[in-house]
Design a protein around this motif. Structure first.
Motif, PDB file in Angstrom:
ATOM      1  N   PHE A 222       0.829  -1.208   0.000  1.00  0.00           N
ATOM      2  CA  PHE A 222       0.000   0.000   0.000  1.00  0.00           C
ATOM      3  C   PHE A 222       0.866   1.262   0.000  1.00  0.00           C
ATOM      4  CE2 PHE A 222      -3.567  -2.606   2.085  1.00  0.00           C
ATOM      5  CZ  PHE A 222      -4.157  -2.832   0.854  1.00  0.00           C
ATOM      6  N   VAL A 223       2.021   1.212   0.653  1.00  0.00           N
ATOM      7  CA  VAL A 223       2.954   2.343   0.614  1.00  0.00           C
ATOM      8  C   VAL A 223       3.485   2.535  -0.803  1.00  0.00           C
ATOM      9  CG1 VAL A 223       5.219   3.145   1.391  1.00  0.00           C
ATOM     10  CG2 VAL A 223       3.586   2.253   3.042  1.00  0.00           C
ATOM     11  N   PHE A 224       3.783   1.429  -1.500  1.00  0.00           N
ATOM     12  CA  PHE A 224       4.250   1.530  -2.885  1.00  0.00           C
ATOM     13  C   PHE A 224       3.196   2.208  -3.759  1.00  0.00           C
ATOM     14  CE2 PHE A 224       7.074  -2.456  -2.305  1.00  0.00           C
ATOM     15  CZ  PHE A 224       8.021  -1.673  -1.683  1.00  0.00           C
ATOM     16  N   ALA A 225       1.928   1.851  -3.563  1.00  0.00           N
ATOM     17  CA  ALA A 225       0.863   2.469  -4.352  1.00  0.00           C
ATOM     18  C   ALA A 225       0.801   3.970  -4.092  1.00  0.00           C
ATOM     19  CB  ALA A 225      -0.476   1.810  -4.025  1.00  0.00           C
ATOM     20  N   GLY A 226       0.896   4.383  -2.833  1.00  0.00           N
ATOM     21  CA  GLY A 226       0.893   5.800  -2.517  1.00  0.00           C
ATOM     22  C   GLY A 226       2.111   6.521  -3.070  1.00  0.00           C
ATOM     23  N   PHE A 227       3.267   5.841  -3.092  1.00  0.00           N
ATOM     24  CA  PHE A 227       4.483   6.462  -3.625  1.00  0.00           C
ATOM     25  C   PHE A 227       4.368   6.704  -5.124  1.00  0.00           C
ATOM     26  CE2 PHE A 227       8.798   6.050  -5.400  1.00  0.00           C
ATOM     27  CZ  PHE A 227       9.412   7.102  -4.746  1.00  0.00           C
ATOM     28  N   VAL A 228       3.746   5.754  -5.840  1.00  0.00           N
ATOM     29  CA  VAL A 228       3.549   5.934  -7.287  1.00  0.00           C
ATOM     30  C   VAL A 228       2.680   7.158  -7.551  1.00  0.00           C
ATOM     31  CG1 VAL A 228       2.499   4.920  -9.345  1.00  0.00           C
ATOM     32  CG2 VAL A 228       3.916   3.516  -7.857  1.00  0.00           C
ATOM     33  N   VAL A 229       1.590   7.308  -6.799  1.00  0.00           N
ATOM     34  CA  VAL A 229       0.714   8.471  -6.975  1.00  0.00           C
ATOM     35  C   VAL A 229       1.469   9.758  -6.645  1.00  0.00           C
ATOM     36  CG1 VAL A 229      -1.400   9.587  -6.154  1.00  0.00           C
ATOM     37  CG2 VAL A 229      -1.344   7.115  -6.498  1.00  0.00           C
ATOM     38  N   PHE A 230       2.237   9.748  -5.567  1.00  0.00           N
ATOM     39  CA  PHE A 230       3.002  10.937  -5.172  1.00  0.00           C
ATOM     40  C   PHE A 230       3.987  11.348  -6.255  1.00  0.00           C
ATOM     41  CE2 PHE A 230       7.081  12.370  -3.372  1.00  0.00           C
ATOM     42  CZ  PHE A 230       6.699  13.604  -2.886  1.00  0.00           C
ATOM     43  N   MET A 231       4.729  10.391  -6.827  1.00  0.00           N
ATOM     44  CA  MET A 231       5.720  10.719  -7.849  1.00  0.00           C
ATOM     45  C   MET A 231       5.045  11.219  -9.126  1.00  0.00           C
ATOM     46  SD  MET A 231       8.664  10.466  -6.580  1.00  0.00           S
ATOM     47  CE  MET A 231       9.540  10.710  -8.119  1.00  0.00           C
ATOM     48  N   TRP A 232       3.864  10.680  -9.462  1.00  0.00           N
ATOM     49  CA  TRP A 232       3.161  11.151 -10.661  1.00  0.00           C
ATOM     50  C   TRP A 232       2.755  12.623 -10.505  1.00  0.00           C
ATOM     51  CZ3 TRP A 232      -1.673  13.040 -11.947  1.00  0.00           C
ATOM     52  CH2 TRP A 232      -1.978  13.060 -13.317  1.00  0.00           C
ATOM     53  N   PHE A 233       2.208  12.973  -9.361  1.00  0.00           N
ATOM     54  CA  PHE A 233       1.821  14.369  -9.133  1.00  0.00           C
ATOM     55  C   PHE A 233       3.042  15.283  -9.080  1.00  0.00           C
ATOM     56  CE2 PHE A 233      -2.348  12.791  -7.676  1.00  0.00           C
ATOM     57  CZ  PHE A 233      -3.157  13.713  -8.318  1.00  0.00           C
ATOM     58  N   ARG A 234       4.156  14.786  -8.571  1.00  0.00           N
ATOM     59  CA  ARG A 234       5.360  15.612  -8.518  1.00  0.00           C
ATOM     60  C   ARG A 234       5.890  15.895  -9.928  1.00  0.00           C
ATOM     61  NH1 ARG A 234      10.805  14.325  -4.933  1.00  0.00           N
ATOM     62  NH2 ARG A 234      11.930  16.252  -5.475  1.00  0.00           N
ATOM     63  N   LEU A 235       5.923  14.862 -10.770  1.00  0.00           N
ATOM     64  CA  LEU A 235       6.355  15.070 -12.152  1.00  0.00           C
ATOM     65  C   LEU A 235       5.409  15.994 -12.902  1.00  0.00           C
ATOM     66  CD1 LEU A 235       7.459  11.441 -13.114  1.00  0.00           C
ATOM     67  CD2 LEU A 235       8.944  13.401 -12.690  1.00  0.00           C
ATOM     68  N   LEU A 236       4.111  15.819 -12.670  1.00  0.00           N
ATOM     69  CA  LEU A 236       3.124  16.677 -13.328  1.00  0.00           C
ATOM     70  C   LEU A 236       3.308  18.135 -12.921  1.00  0.00           C
ATOM     71  CD1 LEU A 236       0.525  16.909 -15.071  1.00  0.00           C
ATOM     72  CD2 LEU A 236      -0.772  16.572 -12.957  1.00  0.00           C
ATOM     73  N   ARG A 237       3.498  18.382 -11.647  1.00  0.00           N
ATOM     74  CA  ARG A 237       3.689  19.758 -11.168  1.00  0.00           C
ATOM     75  C   ARG A 237       4.941  20.390 -11.760  1.00  0.00           C
ATOM     76  NH1 ARG A 237       4.216  21.514  -4.785  1.00  0.00           N
ATOM     77  NH2 ARG A 237       4.495  23.763  -5.146  1.00  0.00           N
ATOM     78  N   ARG A 238       6.017  19.620 -11.868  1.00  0.00           N
ATOM     79  CA  ARG A 238       7.246  20.169 -12.429  1.00  0.00           C
ATOM     80  C   ARG A 238       7.067  20.536 -13.904  1.00  0.00           C
ATOM     81  NH1 ARG A 238      12.658  16.620 -12.683  1.00  0.00           N
ATOM     82  NH2 ARG A 238      11.404  15.633 -14.319  1.00  0.00           N
ATOM     83  N   GLU A 239       6.378  19.676 -14.659  1.00  0.00           N
ATOM     84  CA  GLU A 239       6.150  19.968 -16.073  1.00  0.00           C
ATOM     85  C   GLU A 239       5.272  21.207 -16.240  1.00  0.00           C
ATOM     86  OE1 GLU A 239       7.326  18.721 -18.742  1.00  0.00           O
ATOM     87  OE2 GLU A 239       8.406  16.955 -18.027  1.00  0.00           O
ATOM     88  N   ILE A 240       4.275  21.374 -15.377  1.00  0.00           N
ATOM     89  CA  ILE A 240       3.406  22.553 -15.457  1.00  0.00           C
ATOM     90  C   ILE A 240       4.213  23.818 -15.162  1.00  0.00           C
ATOM     91  CG2 ILE A 240       1.450  23.718 -14.375  1.00  0.00           C
ATOM     92  CD1 ILE A 240       0.183  20.981 -13.956  1.00  0.00           C
TER      93      ILE A 240
END
Length: 298
Positions: A222-240
């Motif tokens: 479950f921590v791995f699942a949350g980490f994947v979501v966290f990294m996706w939002f971080r990459l998205l924010r950087r691209e924006i």
């Protein structure tokens, strides 16, 4: 601003996220179900042990081989006691002691290990009472062969003669020449002042180390699942942020990144203009000399 989401790079990132999150959730749920199954097995084993105390004992041959349905059931067997062994380092009611294990040569021709009781202190053959002589009939709880290293069973070797670390066919076959049952019995009523050894739950049930490992793996997935979501939002924010800075002219979206381009001065920069002026000043005297040389003398 969000057109970058249609690039091949972001298509790959999105597909990975959409596959990784359900996989992590599935694996976490599966590990949780394994933990719950072990808890249910423990409850079933405890209920079975309680009911077995009031059930009528059945002949040993009818309850073999040992499985979860027959584990802990009361059985009877008849024969003559033979060789006696000690099982050291066994705890009972918070005290350290040893089991007195006696081999019962049954009327069927095979040998059944029988734990006649427990005694406190270090294993000592002088403390263990001798088994009854002649034909005997025993009644006790049926148990499966132990596995060294599991459920507190010692895996140490090099024990003195007359001792064994585990009550198992694999261990006893090296000590005796009899044809052994792949099971053993602990008497409900101990012999000669010893304390009766209660029946244990079968391997793979109860809140043991493996059960808590399943619970730990549940949290990790479950921590791995949350980490994947966290990294996706971080990459998205950087691209924006990069896209917004490019629209405002703060950064060049297609700025050269090669080492040669980074080392060469940009056109129009103060450094480039200074170098151009210096080159022109150095070339001016030579040009004036050429002009004078080419002018005819009147």
């Amino acid at each position: 601003m969000y057109r970058f989401l249609l690039t091949p790079r972001w298509w790959g990132i999105n597909v990975f996220v959409l596959l990784a999150i359900p996989f992590c959730v599935f694996m976490g749920s599966w590990q949780l179900s394994r933990f719950e199954a072990r808890v249910d097995d423990q409850r079933t084993a405890e209920a079975q042990a309680d009911s077995a105390r009031t059930e009528t004992p059945r002949p040993l041959a009818e309850m073999l081989p040992v499985d979860k349905a027959t584990y802990g059931k009361r059985v009877t067997a008849s024969g003559r006691y033979g060789e006696q062994l000690l099982v050291p380092d066994r705890e009972l009611d918070g005290r350290q002691g040893f089991y007195v294990l006696t081999l019962l040569r049954t009327d069927g021709g095979r040998t059944l290990p029988v734990v006649r009781g427990w005694l406190p202190g270090a294993a000592d053959a002088a403390k263990a009472p001798a088994p009854p002589a002649g034909e005997v009939s025993v009644t006790g709880a049926l148990q499966a062969s132990e596995t060294p290293g599991d459920n507190g069973v010692s895996a140490q070797g090099g024990l003195p003669p007359g001792q064994t670390g585990a009550i198992s066919t694999a261990s006893l076959v090296n000590l005796v020449d009899d044809d052994l049952y792949d099971a053993w019995v602990t008497l409900g009523t101990a012999d000669s002042g010893m304390t009766a050894v209660p029946a244990t739950a079968p391997n793979g049930t109860g809140l043991d180390l493996k059960a808590f490992q399943n619970l730990g793996y549940t949290g990790e997935w479950f921590v791995f699942a949350g980490f994947v979501v966290f990294m996706w939002f971080r990459l998205l924010r950087r691209e924006i942020e990069f896209a917004r800075d490019a629209e405002l002219g703060i950064t060049e979206p297609d700025a050269p990144t090669s080492p040669e381009a980074a080392r060469s001065p940009e056109a129009g920069s103060p450094t480039a203009e200074a170098e151009t002026d210096a080159a022109a000043a150095a070339a001016q005297p030579a040009q004036e000399a050429d002009v004078e040389a080419s002018t005819p003398v009147r």
